[in-house]
Design a protein around this motif. Structure first.
Motif: not given
Length: 326
Positions: A40-55
């Motif tokens: 999760v990272f914060h964007f303008r006070g909101r929580n945003v879910f993301y997935k980041d995979s190294y391949g």
């Protein structure tokens, strides 16, 4: 007769009240695994879910995946692992109002905000100065076009695009055919709050099933995962607000279609021709006319609006052929 209606009302009112307070369904093991692998990272006070995979080792290529409406980043599950074998990093996020991200209400959802969210995520991940590949679907197509417009304007701090692959998005208002429930939610300020609260799994399943091909229908478990993603954080209650993107497409058509028609960024369209939302042949004929620099893959005739889920093998083959062509 009047007493009969009174009795019906007395029975229905508590049933509706109970329904409105039914909690969102619990995560399935598959969704829990997806959530646990993300951040999760914060964007303008909101929580945003993301997935980041190294391949892939030895590759510096990055691909960012932009999902559609009304689902989430989980739409990419069937092509995730093959993408990690080709790219150094594979990144997907849940737009604000979708999936596991925050779903503020009331809130003025916009394509511009979602594009800024993608840029903020790229900056958060240290990608502001790196060329990235975008793959988008449906709602994500319009977000991608705003990012394309910004990139071509050479505005500082925005993404530098290496390529853009679109799929089955209503990028042309004149060929876009919203579903019946979408039109109700979009056009009726009176009905929308009621419909968003009363929509249940069976209504959702029927509506989603109509945009899949007859031979490529999701399983009950897959429909259920989509429903859970929608209901998480009461996402069903913001559907009418998010749907304003259809009006935004109309208002900003020249900006977004113009960027698509004039860009020098390599473009590709992967298209499921049975799509009732962007019907064949009208959509693809207009695309070929206006976006002459783009290459196109039209999948088998039974593939509809969700090609990455209905035909992941065909989708990947088309995408890798595109990536390897430049």
């Amino acid at each position: 007769m009047r007493e009969w209606w009174i009795h019906v009302g007395l029975i229905c009112i508590p049933l509706v009240a109970v329904y409105l307070h039914v909690p969102p369904p619990q995560l399935t093991p598959a969704l829990h695994k997806w959530l646990s692998a993300g951040e999760v990272f914060h964007f303008r006070g909101r929580n945003v879910f993301y997935k980041d995979s190294y391949g892939a080792l030895g590759s510096s290529d990055v691909v960012i995946l932009l999902h559609g409406f009304p689902t989430s980043s989980y739409d990419w599950i069937k092509i995730w692992d093959p993408l990690t074998q080709r790219f150094n990093r594979v990144i997907a996020l849940d737009f604000l109002g979708f999936g596991f991200s925050d779903k503020p209400m009331p809130h003025r959802y916009s394509i511009f905000e979602q594009a800024s969210l993608v840029e903020a995520l790229a900056a958060h991940l240290g990608l502001s100065n790196q060329r990235v590949n975008l793959v988008s679907h449906n709602y994500g197509d319009t977000v991608a076009l705003e990012l394309l417009y910004r990139a071509d304007q050479n505005r500082t701090g925005h993404l530098t695009l290496n390529s853009l692959c679109l799929s089955n998005g209503g990028i042309f208002p004149e060929t876009h055919r919203p579903r019946f429930l979408q039109r109700l939610l979009l056009d009726s300020s009176f009905l929308a709050p009621i419909l968003t609260r009363l929509t249940n799994f069976l209504i959702f399943q029927k509506g989603m099933g109509e945009v899949f091909g007859p031979y490529t229908q999701p399983t009950d478990a897959e429909f259920w995962d989509m429903w859970i993603g929608l209901r998480h954080n009461e996402g069903n209650l913001v559907l009418d607000s998010i749907l304003q993107y259809i009006n935004q497409r109309l208002k900003h058509r020249d900006r977004w279609v113009g960027a698509l028609a004039s860009t020098l960024v390599p473009l590709h369209m992967i298209y499921g021709p049975l799509d009732p939302v962007n019907p064949h042949p009208h959509f693809i004929h207009l695309y070929q006319k206006l976006v002459q620099r783009s290459t196109i893959t039209i999948l088998d005739e039974h593939i509809s609006h969700y090609p990455q889920l209905e035909d992941p093998t065909g989708f990947l083959k088309a995408y890798f052929n595109f990536i390897h062509s430049f």
